[in-house]
Design a protein around this motif. Structure first.
Motif, mmCIF file in Angstrom:
data_model
loop_
_atom_site.group_PDB
_atom_site.id
_atom_site.type_symbol
_atom_site.label_atom_id
_atom_site.label_comp_id
_atom_site.label_asym_id
_atom_site.label_seq_id
_atom_site.Cartn_x
_atom_site.Cartn_y
_atom_site.Cartn_z
ATOM 1 N N VAL A 16 62.422 4.771 44.766
ATOM 2 C CA VAL A 16 61.800 3.786 43.810
ATOM 3 C C VAL A 16 61.627 4.330 42.528
ATOM 4 O O VAL A 16 60.826 5.451 42.329
ATOM 5 C CB VAL A 16 60.642 3.289 44.378
ATOM 6 C CG1 VAL A 16 59.966 2.075 43.181
ATOM 7 C CG2 VAL A 16 60.683 2.401 45.695
ATOM 8 N N VAL A 17 61.973 3.880 41.273
ATOM 9 C CA VAL A 17 61.932 4.260 40.007
ATOM 10 C C VAL A 17 61.351 3.399 38.967
ATOM 11 O O VAL A 17 61.676 2.259 39.043
ATOM 12 C CB VAL A 17 63.421 5.039 39.434
ATOM 13 C CG1 VAL A 17 63.188 5.367 37.809
ATOM 14 C CG2 VAL A 17 64.198 5.839 40.168
ATOM 15 N N ARG A 18 60.126 3.729 38.517
ATOM 16 C CA ARG A 18 59.313 2.966 37.859
ATOM 17 C C ARG A 18 59.545 3.077 36.242
ATOM 18 O O ARG A 18 59.631 4.302 35.968
ATOM 19 C CB ARG A 18 57.957 3.264 37.860
ATOM 20 C CG ARG A 18 57.379 2.519 39.380
ATOM 21 C CD ARG A 18 55.921 2.771 39.642
ATOM 22 N NE ARG A 18 55.222 2.227 38.553
ATOM 23 C CZ ARG A 18 54.816 0.976 38.211
ATOM 24 N NH1 ARG A 18 54.953 0.255 39.597
ATOM 25 N NH2 ARG A 18 54.176 0.798 37.473
ATOM 26 N N GLU A 19 59.904 2.031 35.556
ATOM 27 C CA GLU A 19 60.063 2.356 34.125
ATOM 28 C C GLU A 19 58.501 2.408 33.403
ATOM 29 O O GLU A 19 57.716 1.734 33.999
ATOM 30 C CB GLU A 19 60.708 1.202 33.574
ATOM 31 C CG GLU A 19 62.068 0.927 34.041
ATOM 32 C CD GLU A 19 62.793 -0.237 33.329
ATOM 33 O OE1 GLU A 19 62.212 -0.838 32.423
ATOM 34 O OE2 GLU A 19 63.921 -0.530 33.795
ATOM 35 N N GLN B 105 53.778 3.373 43.015
ATOM 36 C CA GLN B 105 53.697 4.865 42.332
ATOM 37 C C GLN B 105 55.102 5.415 41.851
ATOM 38 O O GLN B 105 55.241 6.203 41.151
ATOM 39 C CB GLN B 105 53.191 5.869 43.466
ATOM 40 C CG GLN B 105 51.684 5.665 43.768
ATOM 41 C CD GLN B 105 51.274 6.274 44.971
ATOM 42 O OE1 GLN B 105 51.969 7.433 45.515
ATOM 43 N NE2 GLN B 105 50.026 6.297 45.474
ATOM 44 N N GLY B 106 55.994 4.937 42.646
ATOM 45 C CA GLY B 106 57.473 5.540 42.338
ATOM 46 C C GLY B 106 57.641 6.655 43.502
ATOM 47 O O GLY B 106 56.559 7.144 44.058
ATOM 48 N N GLY B 107 58.808 6.717 43.904
ATOM 49 C CA GLY B 107 59.192 7.963 44.715
ATOM 50 C C GLY B 107 60.158 7.520 45.751
ATOM 51 O O GLY B 107 61.015 6.729 45.432
ATOM 52 N N SER B 108 60.449 8.350 46.683
ATOM 53 C CA SER B 108 61.310 8.056 47.515
ATOM 54 C C SER B 108 60.730 7.974 49.159
ATOM 55 O O SER B 108 59.749 8.865 49.385
ATOM 56 C CB SER B 108 62.427 8.851 47.645
ATOM 57 O OG SER B 108 62.206 10.360 47.770
ATOM 58 N N ILE C 178 53.216 1.066 53.446
ATOM 59 C CA ILE C 178 53.506 2.421 52.576
ATOM 60 C C ILE C 178 54.691 2.200 51.611
ATOM 61 O O ILE C 178 54.658 2.801 50.526
ATOM 62 C CB ILE C 178 54.069 3.664 53.626
ATOM 63 C CG1 ILE C 178 53.176 3.927 54.742
ATOM 64 C CG2 ILE C 178 54.751 4.819 53.085
ATOM 65 C CD1 ILE C 178 53.427 4.809 55.999
ATOM 66 N N PHE C 179 55.318 1.348 52.000
ATOM 67 C CA PHE C 179 56.398 0.886 50.931
ATOM 68 C C PHE C 179 55.762 0.211 49.582
ATOM 69 O O PHE C 179 56.353 0.288 48.416
ATOM 70 C CB PHE C 179 57.515 -0.313 51.669
ATOM 71 C CG PHE C 179 58.618 -0.551 50.606
ATOM 72 C CD1 PHE C 179 59.691 0.309 50.593
ATOM 73 C CD2 PHE C 179 58.628 -1.633 49.885
ATOM 74 C CE1 PHE C 179 60.747 0.132 49.809
ATOM 75 C CE2 PHE C 179 59.691 -1.874 48.956
ATOM 76 C CZ PHE C 179 60.709 -1.240 48.904
ATOM 77 N N ARG C 180 54.592 -0.652 49.867
ATOM 78 C CA ARG C 180 54.098 -1.046 48.655
ATOM 79 C C ARG C 180 53.536 -0.076 47.972
ATOM 80 O O ARG C 180 53.297 -0.061 46.633
ATOM 81 C CB ARG C 180 52.934 -2.187 49.123
ATOM 82 C CG ARG C 180 53.542 -3.500 49.873
ATOM 83 C CD ARG C 180 52.506 -4.378 50.465
ATOM 84 N NE ARG C 180 52.893 -5.691 50.828
ATOM 85 C CZ ARG C 180 53.304 -6.800 50.306
ATOM 86 N NH1 ARG C 180 53.124 -6.867 49.084
ATOM 87 N NH2 ARG C 180 53.659 -7.907 50.934
ATOM 88 N N LYS C 181 52.821 0.851 48.672
ATOM 89 C CA LYS C 181 52.037 1.955 47.868
ATOM 90 C C LYS C 181 53.377 2.757 46.914
ATOM 91 O O LYS C 181 53.192 3.236 45.797
ATOM 92 C CB LYS C 181 51.743 3.054 48.672
ATOM 93 C CG LYS C 181 50.403 2.487 49.141
ATOM 94 C CD LYS C 181 49.689 3.334 50.001
ATOM 95 C CE LYS C 181 48.321 2.943 50.570
ATOM 96 N NZ LYS C 181 47.400 3.883 51.441
ATOM 97 N N SER D 61 56.677 -9.249 44.898
ATOM 98 C CA SER D 61 56.003 -7.830 45.077
ATOM 99 C C SER D 61 56.937 -6.963 44.323
ATOM 100 O O SER D 61 56.378 -5.662 44.181
ATOM 101 C CB SER D 61 56.178 -7.519 46.676
ATOM 102 O OG SER D 61 55.391 -8.422 47.509
ATOM 103 N N ILE D 62 58.096 -7.256 44.174
ATOM 104 C CA ILE D 62 59.057 -6.261 43.293
ATOM 105 C C ILE D 62 59.106 -6.797 41.882
ATOM 106 O O ILE D 62 59.630 -7.505 41.763
ATOM 107 C CB ILE D 62 60.369 -6.339 44.121
ATOM 108 C CG1 ILE D 62 60.330 -5.992 45.526
ATOM 109 C CG2 ILE D 62 61.300 -5.117 43.391
ATOM 110 C CD1 ILE D 62 61.657 -6.083 46.483
ATOM 111 N N ARG D 63 58.616 -5.892 41.078
ATOM 112 C CA ARG D 63 58.642 -6.209 39.675
ATOM 113 C C ARG D 63 59.867 -5.652 38.911
ATOM 114 O O ARG D 63 60.794 -5.125 39.597
ATOM 115 C CB ARG D 63 57.597 -5.436 38.981
ATOM 116 C CG ARG D 63 56.087 -5.601 39.484
ATOM 117 C CD ARG D 63 55.665 -6.981 39.227
ATOM 118 N NE ARG D 63 54.263 -7.340 39.879
ATOM 119 C CZ ARG D 63 53.684 -8.414 39.885
ATOM 120 N NH1 ARG D 63 54.337 -9.738 39.437
ATOM 121 N NH2 ARG D 63 52.676 -8.470 40.730
ATOM 122 N N SER D 64 59.884 -6.344 37.776
ATOM 123 C CA SER D 64 61.196 -6.048 37.013
ATOM 124 C C SER D 64 61.405 -4.627 36.412
ATOM 125 O O SER D 64 62.284 -4.029 36.007
ATOM 126 C CB SER D 64 61.552 -6.928 35.934
ATOM 127 O OG SER D 64 60.247 -6.914 34.951
#
Length: 74
Positions: free
Chosen positions: A62-65, A49-52, A42-45, A7-10
């Protein structure tokens, strides 16, 4: 239902409680064992998308590259 490692990507960095270094996948998975189904959804969304957000007193950021695109010479 808990999160899985897949579920959690690199490309996602998850910061827990404003810690300067990212949390490990195992740490997030153990926290997700006590979440309700709604909190997990909600956490999966947020992962997509990223966010807090805040779940059960824990603050997640969550910070997405972003993908790197190459420009071609024309």
């Amino acid at each position: 239902m808990t999160l899985k490692k897949q579920s959690i990507r690199s490309t996602q960095k998850i910061y827990l409680n404003n810690d300067p270094k990212p949390a490990s996948k195992e740490e997030i998975i153990t926290l997700s064992e006590s979440w309700t189904e709604k909190e997990e959804t909600i956490f999966r969304k947020i992962l997509q998308q990223g966010g807090s957000m805040k779940i059960q007193g824990n603050h997640f950021n969550v910070v997405r590259e972003e993908k790197m695109f190459r420009l071609r010479d024309m």
